[in-house]
Design an enzyme around this catalytic site. Sequence first.
Site, PDB file in Angstrom:
ATOM      1  N   TYR A 149      -9.621 -11.326  -6.596  1.00  9.84           N
ATOM      2  CA  TYR A 149      -8.734 -11.344  -7.758  1.00  9.84           C
ATOM      3  C   TYR A 149      -8.977 -12.560  -8.637  1.00  9.84           C
ATOM      4  CZ  TYR A 149      -6.505  -7.513  -5.379  1.00  9.84           C
ATOM      5  OH  TYR A 149      -6.277  -6.308  -4.760  1.00  9.84           O
ATOM      6  N   ARG A 206       0.863  -1.177   0.000  1.00  6.10           N
ATOM      7  CA  ARG A 206       0.000   0.000   0.000  1.00  6.10           C
ATOM      8  C   ARG A 206       0.902   1.230   0.000  1.00  6.10           C
ATOM      9  NH1 ARG A 206      -2.005  -3.557   3.996  1.00  6.10           N
ATOM     10  NH2 ARG A 206      -4.111  -4.351   3.565  1.00  6.10           N
ATOM     11  N   HIS A 250      -2.904   2.813  -6.037  1.00  3.24           N
ATOM     12  CA  HIS A 250      -3.449   1.568  -5.486  1.00  3.24           C
ATOM     13  C   HIS A 250      -3.718   0.542  -6.585  1.00  3.24           C
ATOM     14  CE1 HIS A 250      -4.811  -0.476  -1.913  1.00  3.24           C
ATOM     15  NE2 HIS A 250      -5.914  -0.881  -2.538  1.00  3.24           N
ATOM     16  N   LYS A 293      -1.927  -2.732   7.982  1.00  3.03           N
ATOM     17  CA  LYS A 293      -3.123  -2.311   8.702  1.00  3.03           C
ATOM     18  C   LYS A 293      -3.221  -3.013  10.041  1.00  3.03           C
ATOM     19  CE  LYS A 293      -6.229  -0.909   4.946  1.00  3.03           C
ATOM     20  NZ  LYS A 293      -7.556  -1.156   4.317  1.00  3.03           N
ATOM     21  N   HIS A 295      -3.724  -9.430   3.692  1.00  2.00           N
ATOM     22  CA  HIS A 295      -5.165  -9.504   3.906  1.00  2.00           C
ATOM     23  C   HIS A 295      -5.457 -10.402   5.106  1.00  2.00           C
ATOM     24  CE1 HIS A 295      -6.230  -8.483  -0.563  1.00  2.00           C
ATOM     25  NE2 HIS A 295      -6.012  -7.406   0.183  1.00  2.00           N
TER      26      HIS A 295
END
Length: 308
Positions: free
Chosen positions: A287, A159, A252, A184, A278
Amino acid sequence: MSDFDTLRRDWLAHLGHERRLSPKTLEAYGRDIEQFATFLTHHLDAPPSLKAVAALKPADLRAFLGYRRRDGVGNRTLMRQLAALRSLARFGERSGRLTAAAFAATRGPRLGKGLPRPLDAKAAAAVTRADSRAGEELPDWVLARDAAVLSLLYGSGLRISEALGLRRSQAPLSTADALTVLGKGGKTRMVPVLPVVVESIGAYLAQCPWRLAPEGPLFVGVKGGPLSPRIIQLAVEGLRGSLGLPGSATPHALRHSFATHLLGRGGDLRAIQELLGHASLSTTQIYTRIDSVRLLAAYDSAHPRARG
């Protein structure tokens, strides 16, 4: 400070210290509740109190969502704001300060099931090259810096916040130097570094005019301070024009391209999940839908019987 303001303060502290949400998420949630408080002040003709919030009905919350929509806010933002309100209400209930059933009973707007829009491999590679911006009146080191950041997004699936959060001491000197990335929720993960990424970062470091402290940021602005994500976004906006890329070409989108191209070359879905950071495999599975769409489009355009 009102009892509602006290609850809001305690809730944000809980999210930061115990849930360990990122500063950006806390900032967004704090802004969401501030907008809700502003709405209630007008809606109820008085600043909100816990007693007034407990008396709210789903119609009041729908009125808030409508109020925000009139400001041009999209469905995803509305869903996040409703999630913030529900979290605040649950925290109030657990601490014995608030009982507000309306928050759980209010349905949010439906979200469209749009797919990420990756770039094709040729376009993604062009975006990450410094010479693609050779005509711009910028110092060579700035062009090299931006190319290095974009190379990390496409080459390692980072990211933009993760790339700009790297320290100088983390700069990979060879492909043997995997990166430890802070993602994250304060979670770390290891990502490999391609030779082209090592080369791109090396070119930037060789030209950077600033002395970079080991524990300072790897990527700096023209005045030597931390680099703003907006600078990278503007760089890609310029490349959209010069390379003839679609409006979906963003920093992104390079991360989407990383995942889609890996999957298209036979990459394992679980491994891609770990590389992207993730928490859930279901997030990565989107995806597979992109790849299916691509394969069906190729079939429709190439198979002699596809059009009947």
